[in-house]
Design a protein around this motif. Structure first.
Motif, PDB file in Angstrom:
ATOM      1  N   GLY A  12      -8.286   5.984   2.005  1.00 51.07           N
ATOM      2  CA  GLY A  12      -7.220   6.884   2.418  1.00 51.07           C
ATOM      3  C   GLY A  12      -5.889   6.259   2.036  1.00 51.07           C
ATOM      4  O   GLY A  12      -5.672   5.061   2.249  1.00 51.07           O
ATOM      5  N   VAL A  13      -4.988   7.052   1.436  1.00 56.14           N
ATOM      6  CA  VAL A  13      -3.676   6.561   1.022  1.00 56.14           C
ATOM      7  C   VAL A  13      -2.611   7.416   1.688  1.00 56.14           C
ATOM      8  O   VAL A  13      -2.517   8.614   1.444  1.00 56.14           O
ATOM      9  N   MET A  14      -1.833   6.801   2.542  1.00 57.03           N
ATOM     10  CA  MET A  14      -0.777   7.488   3.281  1.00 57.03           C
ATOM     11  C   MET A  14       0.551   6.913   2.811  1.00 57.03           C
ATOM     12  O   MET A  14       0.992   5.857   3.253  1.00 57.03           O
TER      13      MET A  14
ATOM     14  N   ALA B 265     -11.221   2.322   3.970  1.00 58.06           N
ATOM     15  CA  ALA B 265      -9.950   1.595   4.014  1.00 58.06           C
ATOM     16  C   ALA B 265      -8.801   2.584   4.037  1.00 58.06           C
ATOM     17  O   ALA B 265      -8.908   3.699   3.521  1.00 58.06           O
ATOM     18  N   LEU B 266      -7.681   2.162   4.635  1.00 56.17           N
ATOM     19  CA  LEU B 266      -6.486   2.994   4.716  1.00 56.17           C
ATOM     20  C   LEU B 266      -5.279   2.190   4.261  1.00 56.17           C
ATOM     21  O   LEU B 266      -5.043   1.086   4.751  1.00 56.17           O
ATOM     22  N   VAL B 267      -4.514   2.749   3.319  1.00 57.07           N
ATOM     23  CA  VAL B 267      -3.270   2.152   2.839  1.00 57.07           C
ATOM     24  C   VAL B 267      -2.099   2.907   3.457  1.00 57.07           C
ATOM     25  O   VAL B 267      -2.068   4.139   3.424  1.00 57.07           O
TER      26      VAL B 267
ATOM     27  N   THR C  96       2.258  -2.063   3.876  1.00 56.70           N
ATOM     28  CA  THR C  96       3.244  -2.688   2.991  1.00 56.70           C
ATOM     29  C   THR C  96       4.600  -2.837   3.674  1.00 56.70           C
ATOM     30  O   THR C  96       4.906  -2.169   4.652  1.00 56.70           O
ATOM     31  N   GLY C  97       5.416  -3.724   3.093  1.00 58.68           N
ATOM     32  CA  GLY C  97       6.775  -3.956   3.571  1.00 58.68           C
ATOM     33  C   GLY C  97       7.796  -3.358   2.632  1.00 58.68           C
ATOM     34  O   GLY C  97       7.805  -2.168   2.401  1.00 58.68           O
TER      35      GLY C  97
ATOM     36  N   TYR D 264      -4.301  -6.073   6.696  1.00 61.97           N
ATOM     37  CA  TYR D 264      -3.580  -6.817   5.677  1.00 61.97           C
ATOM     38  C   TYR D 264      -2.120  -6.354   5.668  1.00 61.97           C
ATOM     39  O   TYR D 264      -1.837  -5.163   5.783  1.00 61.97           O
ATOM     40  N   TYR D 265      -1.212  -7.303   5.512  1.00 63.03           N
ATOM     41  CA  TYR D 265       0.209  -6.967   5.371  1.00 63.03           C
ATOM     42  C   TYR D 265       0.714  -7.558   4.077  1.00 63.03           C
ATOM     43  O   TYR D 265       0.567  -8.767   3.823  1.00 63.03           O
TER      44      TYR D 265
END
Length: 237
Positions: free
Chosen positions: A72-74, A116-118, A148-149, A228-229
Motif C-alpha cells: 500500500g502506498v499512501m 507493507a504500507l508506505v 518518510t521525513g 522503518y523511518y
C-alpha cells in the motif's frame, strides 16, 4: 440485513453479512469484510428484510493470490515508488495499491491482505483512534510500515509519532546521500540539497544507515512486524 455472497469452488454459496437498522428516511454506510476462497470474479450485494430481497447489485472484483505481495502506498506522489512493482515475491506476483487515509480500515481484519504500507507526504494527523489501533495490531502480526521525513515530516508523522523508531526533533541539510548509496550497493551519487528530519533514536530501535552522524534509516520491531523511518523524502530529486 446487508450481505455479500459469491459462488465458491465447492459448488456452494459463501455469504458474509451484518444485521442493520435503517430508519425510514436515512442514508447509512456499512462495511463488510469478505474473505473469498479461490478465484472469485463477482460478488452479489443484497439488502434483505427477513427472506425478502429489497435491493441487489452485482459487483465485478479482482482477487489477488495470497502468496504474492501487496504494497500500500499512501503519498502525494506515487511515481516515486514505481520501483516497488519490480520486487519479486517468493511466490505469486507483486502489486501496489494507491491508498488514502480514509481507505485504512478501522478494524484489524481489514489489514490482513496488506504486506507493507508506505506513508509519505500525507497528513496522518487525521487518523482515527480506531485506525491507529488496527494499524498497531497489523504491525504486531507481521506488517511492515515505512514512513518518510523530508520537508513535510511534521504532517507525515503527525499521527504516527508514538510508533516511530525515532523521536523527531531536528532537521539538517546535506549535499548527498553517499551512505545510502553504499548501503544499497549502488553507484548512484544521490547528490543535491537534501533536507533530513531526525532526532533521538528510541530504545530498542536500530540505525541501519547514518549520513555522517545523522540517522538516515532507522528500524524498530513491533511484535512480529517492523516500523522503518527514512529521514529524507524519496519524491525529491
Amino acid at each position: 440485513r446487508a450481505q455479500a455472497s459469491y459462488n465458491n469452488d465447492s459448488n456452494g454459496v459463501s455469504v458474509y453479512g451484518v444485521d442493520i437498522s435503517l430508519p425510514s428516511t436515512s442514508r447509512k454506510e456499512f462495511f463488510l469484510y469478505v474473505y473469498p476462497q479461490g478465484s472469485v470474479r463477482n460478488l452479489t450485494v443484497s439488502i434483505l428484510s427477513g427472506s425478502t430481497s429489497l435491493a441487489k447489485t452485482n459487483l465485478s472484483i479482482s482477487c489477488e493470490q495470497s502468496q504474492g505481495l501487496l504494497f500500500g502506498v499512501m503519498t502525494d506522489d506515487p511515481s516515486a515508488y514505481v520501483g516497488l512493482n519490480d520486487i519479486r515475491a517468493l511466490a505469486g506476483d507483486t502489486h501496489v495499491a494507491q491508498l488514502q487515509v480514509k481507505d485504512l480500515p478501522d478494524r484489524a481484519q481489514g489489514w490482513t491482505a496488506l504486506d507493507a504500507l508506505v506513508v509519505s507526504n500525507v497528513d496522518t494527523g487525521i487518523l482515527t483512534t480506531e485506525q491507529k489501533q488496527a494499524l498497531q495490531m497489523w504491525l504486531a502480526r507481521g506488517g511492515k510500515l515505512f514512513v518518510t521525513g523530508g520537508i513535510n515530516w511534521q504532517t507525515t508523522t503527525a499521527g504516527l509519532r508514538d510508533i516511530l523508531p525515532i523521536e523527531l526533533t531536528a532537521t539538517q541539510n546535506v549535499t548527498n546521500l553517499s551512505a545510502l548509496s553504499a548501503y544499497i550497493q549502488s553507484e548512484a551519487t544521490l547528490d543535491g540539497n537534501i533536507l533530513l528530519a531526525g532526532g533521538k533514536v528510541r530504545k530498542g530501535a536500530q540505525v541501519l544507515v547514518k549520513q555522517g552522524e545523522f540517522p538516515l534509516l532507522v528500524e524498530k520491531e513491533v511484535g512480529y512486524g517492523s516500523v522503518y523511518y527514512f529521514a529524507a523524502d524519496p519524491a525529491l530529486n
